[in-house]
Design a protein around this motif. Structure first.
Motif, short mmCIF file in Angstrom:
data_model
loop_
_atom_site.label_atom_id
_atom_site.label_comp_id
_atom_site.label_asym_id
_atom_site.label_seq_id
_atom_site.Cartn_x
_atom_site.Cartn_y
_atom_site.Cartn_z
N UNK A 1 0.87 -1.23 -0.07
CA UNK A 1 -0.13 0.04 -0.03
C UNK A 1 0.83 1.40 -0.09
N UNK A 2 1.83 1.31 0.89
CA UNK A 2 2.83 2.25 0.89
C UNK A 2 3.46 2.45 -0.54
N UNK A 3 3.81 1.47 -1.04
CA UNK A 3 4.51 1.71 -2.44
C UNK A 3 3.64 2.25 -3.57
N UNK A 4 2.25 1.65 -3.57
CA UNK A 4 1.16 2.42 -4.40
C UNK A 4 1.00 3.95 -3.86
N UNK A 5 1.16 4.26 -2.65
CA UNK A 5 0.99 5.63 -2.09
C UNK A 5 2.09 6.34 -2.66
N UNK A 6 3.33 5.80 -2.68
CA UNK A 6 4.30 6.74 -3.20
C UNK A 6 4.32 6.98 -4.46
N UNK A 7 3.98 5.86 -5.24
CA UNK A 7 3.92 6.07 -6.63
C UNK A 7 2.79 6.99 -6.94
N UNK A 8 1.65 7.10 -6.24
CA UNK A 8 0.68 8.11 -6.72
C UNK A 8 1.15 9.53 -6.18
N UNK A 9 1.75 9.46 -5.02
CA UNK A 9 2.31 10.99 -4.78
C UNK A 9 3.37 11.31 -5.55
N UNK A 10 4.16 10.50 -6.00
CA UNK A 10 5.33 10.97 -6.87
C UNK A 10 5.32 10.52 -8.12
N UNK A 11 4.56 10.52 -9.02
CA UNK A 11 4.41 9.85 -10.29
C UNK A 11 5.69 10.12 -11.27
N UNK A 12 6.28 9.28 -12.06
CA UNK A 12 7.03 9.33 -12.96
C UNK A 12 6.31 10.21 -14.49
N UNK A 13 7.42 10.60 -15.08
CA UNK A 13 7.01 11.16 -16.44
C UNK A 13 6.73 10.17 -17.33
N UNK A 14 7.61 9.17 -17.42
CA UNK A 14 7.80 8.05 -18.45
C UNK A 14 8.12 6.64 -17.82
N UNK A 15 7.39 5.68 -18.38
CA UNK A 15 7.67 4.42 -17.79
C UNK A 15 8.97 3.73 -18.34
N UNK A 16 9.83 4.37 -19.33
CA UNK A 16 10.90 3.48 -19.69
C UNK A 16 11.81 4.55 -20.14
N UNK A 17 13.11 4.26 -20.28
CA UNK A 17 14.28 5.14 -20.63
C UNK A 17 14.69 4.86 -21.83
N UNK A 18 14.06 3.54 -22.64
CA UNK A 18 14.73 3.10 -23.90
C UNK A 18 13.38 2.90 -24.55
#
Lengths: 647, 299
Positions: free
Chosen positions: A502-519
């Motif tokens: 749950x806390x991992x999900x909450x972290x992902x929610x609170x700090x979203x990333x721009x892209x899901x891949x760098x390649x």
């Protein structure tokens, strides 16, 4: 003879209509005269000197019949096969990355274009040519043109791409031309020898002894001391070679070595002891004068781990500290009360009146009157929710309280999933949370007490417990707040494996990333997610050009057409400051295009039945123009016979 | 149907003219024509040998002084002649605007008047259906002419045209004593040439007057036309014909017409017969004063 529009032959049905009209129309004007004596003599004269006059009416009828037949034929667009004339060519030009292979002063692509131009320059009257380009796109560049000049101009305007060719699509386009003219010949200007070419004339412009070196991959791991170990793969196509390979990290040279490569066999190159602990971009580069320089580099983009400053306000922070400690990116400062936290922010003379300066604020039981606006907020079991959130306690119309504790409702039940009210972030926040084995609408998370929130408009409810909202998030994209209606101590979360999930999900929610891949690969569609409170998003392409990605309120997707490093920059407003956050990704060239080998395999699949065998050296020309001239002559003759003789 | 054949103006014009017979003819005594028999006229005709009993006043002493031969002069004898005017009264003459038949009757009256003016006798003969009918017998004198003109104005047209049969059927075709005038359109398959030869054989002076209507010169027709002959016996008569008339056909018609007129003219010229081709558009004055003069039959 073939017909391009055979349905027009239905016009021949007008022929029997004309015949019927002639049969029906036999009206003669009655006229009594004093004597037909001279008329009879004139008939003899006509028979003797103008015998065709007797047939005049029949001749007009025949001319009108022929006119109708010709009109039907012209409308049906007949074609006739004439050896050496009316040839039609479909020129498919391979614009794939491998065609950039250069020998001397010319690339394969330039030689291919020259060959095509050479053929197009031989166009005579009646010839037609179509140019199909296959590279970063597959499309008609010019369609059935009878102008040699225009075809040559189009060919000269073509440029090579970094993409692989899509011959199947190109052949489909060529077959459409053959549907209109079965005699059209297909030429494919490429750099491979193929088998099973069907009726396609393959022109291979590759030269013997061409070679090319390519960097195929670059990856990184860490050694025991935390320094990076780089692994790259390089290959020399067409010849054995001694290659100088260099490693650059964030633009700075780190190492270079001479690598022996056997022809066509990938060679791994390890870079250890680099002393690099962190980086944003790394590049492996082959220094060689080979056929294609665009594949001599390979990049690796890494987004640095972000660390987040966390303010935890709790009078019983143990569980929370423990779970937060599992997240390496969290730098947690704990305070017992809000007042204490404010005090930490005061700088002697000026007392802080608001919390700020942290990326995440966790309020356990106590919450300031005004929420900080420069970071995400998690709150647990807060009775006095700040007014700005618009959450109010229930007072009426609620399930009967089974005992209460200082206004909290005793529920003694499990958290339930609430997909109907979960909104946009339901899937993210409930990811990997276990379902109860007896009732898959419930979690395994038990609650004893929760704060009975009554009004919470503007919020989506992720979990409920006995109809009470248990976990809420605002619908506003820029507001990253998670409200727990319960104290973590009033649940069995701490002992469940669901807690870190749950806390991992909450972290992902609170700090979203721009892209899901760098390649990414060439031609991929890249979707950039907007960060909360981002006011501007720009994209910097490998060629240095910068474009704004708009509009901001919808996913921003674009297709990458050139290899290299792209950088997405978002300007995020945190409090009074605007911070630039960047994300770089790498688009590599298609690996298959680096091989300069001449063997191309099967060109035409079995599914393509090919064009009918119409023999060699024949072309078709449309003959409607000649029929139109004949029609004009017929009409003039008919006019002369009918109108001129009448008037 | 009564037609106006003569009027006072018509007579006035005619009195200026004389019908001229170009060669000597036998005729009854007392007319104003020259006769080929020698008589007591004043015009020298010939010489002959003196025989006892001849009038000594007729001896030509000049001849005697030169040739010592006794010859006497002979003088022409002026006689009365007989004019036969044949008028085609078939159905085909009853067409045209103005009507061909009316013109034919006026011409017949004109020549008839000229004859009586010259103190000749004239007879009007109406031809139809291969027969010839005397209108009123021989006419002499002006009074007789007016009676005949009245009958002429009541002449009826109808039936076929067979000129040869009609003229041959005449009991009195005449002889070497006058003029036969044939007035017809000559649009007939019957052998009118034989009729003319027949009259010439009988030593008649022959004048052929071919009468055409303006429509026959320049027909106003175009397109698919079923031409019915006025003398045809029903729609199935072979004389009827269907034609798709266009410019070429019209030109062929005119060529055929001109060729036929030339044929008639040429035949008459070859036989020494007079010929006139007149149209309904021509006035009597034009016909008589111009065309008649050209033929030599009118002076």
């Amino acid at each position: 003879m073939n017909f391009l529009n055979p349905s027009a032959l239905w016009l021949l049905l007008t022929v029997p209509v004309l015949i019927a009209a002639y049969i029906i129309k036999t009206q003669y004007e009655e006229r009594q005269i004093s004597s037909t004596f001279i008329w009879k003599r004139s008939e003899l004269l006509i028979k003797k000197k103008m015998p065709w006059q007797i047939l005049r009416r029949s001749i007009i009828f025949i001319l009108q019949l022929l006119t109708l037949v010709l009109i039907a034929l012209i409308a049906s667009r007949p074609t006739m096969a004439i050896s050496g004339k009316g040839e039609e060519w479909v020129l498919i030009v391979d614009g794939s990355a491998s065609m950039q292979t250069k020998t001397g002063d010319t690339t394969r692509f330039e030689r291919a274009v020259d060959e095509a131009i050479s053929l197009a320059s031989e166009m005579e009257y009646g010839n037609k040519a179509t140019v199909i380009y296959t590279g970063d796109r597959t499309s008609y560049m010019i369609n059935r043109s009878d102008s040699s000049v225009q075809v040559v101009n189009v060919l000269e305007s073509l440029t090579c791409s970094d993409f692989p060719a899509d011959f199947d699509n190109a052949l489909a386009l060529a077959r459409l031309i053959q549907e209109q003219n079965p005699y059209a010949k297909i030429f494919y200007y490429t750099d491979k020898n193929y088998t099973d070419v069907s009726d396609v004339n393959v022109v291979n412009v590759a030269l013997e002894n061409e070679w090319n070196a390519a960097a195929q991959s670059l990856s990184v791991t860490t050694e025991g001391d935390g320094s990076c170990v780089f692994l790259s793969s390089i290959v020399s196509y067409g010849t054995d070679a001694e290659l100088t390979v260099a490693l650059y990290v964030d633009g700075k040279p780190v190492d270079a070595r001479l690598v022996s490569c056997t022809a066509n066999e990938p060679q791994n190159v390890y870079w250890t002891g680099t002393g690099v602990k962190s980086f944003e971009t790394a590049e492996v580069f082959i220094e060689a004068d080979d056929g294609n320089a665009s594949d001599n580099s390979f990049f690796l983009c890494v987004t640095p781990e972000e660390s987040y400053k966390v303010m935890l306000i709790s009078d019983q922070p143990v569980f929370l500290q423990k779970i937060l400690g599992a997240f390496e990116s969290f730098d947690v400062k704990t305070f017992e009360t809000v007042e204490q936290a404010l005090g930490s922010l005061s700088d002697g003379d000026t007392a802080a009146t608001a919390l700020s300066g942290y990326d995440l604020y966790i309020f356990d039981g106590e919450c300031p009157e005004t929420l900080p606006n420069d970071g995400a907020v998690w709150m647990f079991g807060v009775m006095d929710v700040p007014e700005e959130l618009g959450i109010k306690l229930q007072t009426e119309g609620i399930p009967p309280l089974e005992g209460d504790r200082n206004g909290m409702a005793m529920v003694m039940d499990r958290l339930s999933f609430s997909p109907e009210t979960g909104g946009a972030y339901y899937e993210l926040l409930t990811k990997y949370i276990d379902k109860n084995s007896e009732d898959d609408t419930e979690t395994n998370i038990g609650l004893s007490y929760l704060v009975p929130y009554g009004e919470y408009s503007g919020f989506d409810v992720i979990f409920t417990c006995r109809d009470y909202p248990a976990v809420l998030v605002p619908r506003d994209f820029d507001s990253r707040v998670i409200v727990f209606a319960f104290d973590i101590h009033d649940s069995d979360l701490p002992k469940l494996v669901d807690l870190p999930k749950l806390f991992a999900n909450m972290t992902e929610y609170s700090f979203p990333v721009m892209l899901d891949s760098s390649k990414f690969d060439l031609g991929d569609a890249v979707t950039v997610s907007r960060l909360p409170k981002a006011e501007m998003i720009t994209l910097t392409k490998p060629d240095g050009s910068v474009t704004a990605l708009t509009p901001l309120d919808s996913p921003r997707a674009f297709t990458v057409y050139e290899p290299g490093i792209y950088t997405v920059t978002q300007e995020v407003k945190t409090g009074r400051k605007t911070v630039e956050k960047t994300f770089s990704f790498y688009v590599g060239p298609p690996s298959g295009e680096s091989d300069t080998g001449l063997e191309g395999g099967v060109l035409v699949t079995a599914a393509d039945t090919g064009a009918p065998d119409v023999g060699e050296g024949t072309g078709a020309i449309e003959i409607w123009i000649y029929l139109a001239v004949a029609l004009l002559v017929l009409l003039l003759a008919e006019w002369w016979l009918y109108y001129r003789e009448q008037y | 149907m009564k037609r106006k054949v003569i009027d006072s103006e018509f007579i006035n014009h005619l009195e200026a003219l004389t019908m001229y017979i170009g060669r000597p003819m036998n005729g009854l005594i007392g007319g104003s024509r020259k006769s080929k028999s020698y008589g007591s006229g004043f015009e020298f005709a010939d010489y002959r040998e003196y025989v006892p009993g001849d009038d000594l006043r007729r001896l030509d002493w000049n001849i005697y002084s030169r040739f010592e031969k006794y010859v006497v002069k002979q003088y022409t004898d002026e006689r009365k002649l007989s004019t036969h005017i044949y008028i085609d009264c078939s159905e085909s003459m009853q067409s045209g605007r103005p009507e061909k038949g009316e013109l034919a009757l006026r011409l017949a009256a004109a020549f008839g008047y000229l004859s009586v003016l010259a103190m000749d006798r004239v007879s009007f003969r109406l031809m139809a259906d291969g027969r010839c009918r005397e209108l009123c017998g021989q006419v002499t004198g002006i009074d007789g002419f007016y009676d005949a003109a009245a009958l002429l104005s009541e002449a009826e047209f109808g039936g076929d045209t067979d000129i040869e049969a009609a003229i041959r059927s005449c009991p009195d075709p005449g002889g070497d004593n006058g003029v036969s005038v044939i007035i017809s359109d000559l649009f007939t398959e019957s052998d009118w040439k034989k009729a003319i030869d027949y009259l010439l054989h009988r030593k008649r002076e022959v004048l052929v007057i071919q009468v055409l209507s303006p429509e026959e010169y320049d027909p106003d027709m175009l397109g698919k036309t079923h031409l019915t002959d006025a003398e045809a016996d029903g729609l199935q008569d072979p004389r009827n014909t269907r034609m798709d008339i266009n410019r070429s056909i019209m030109e062929a018609y005119k060529t055929a017409l001109n060729a036929y007129l030339e044929e008639v003219r040429g035949f008459c010229a070859s036989r020494g017969a007079g010929y006139m081709c007149v149209s309904g558009n021509d006035t009597i004055e034009d016909i008589l004063f111009k065309k008649g003069y050209e033929t030599g039959f009118v002076r």
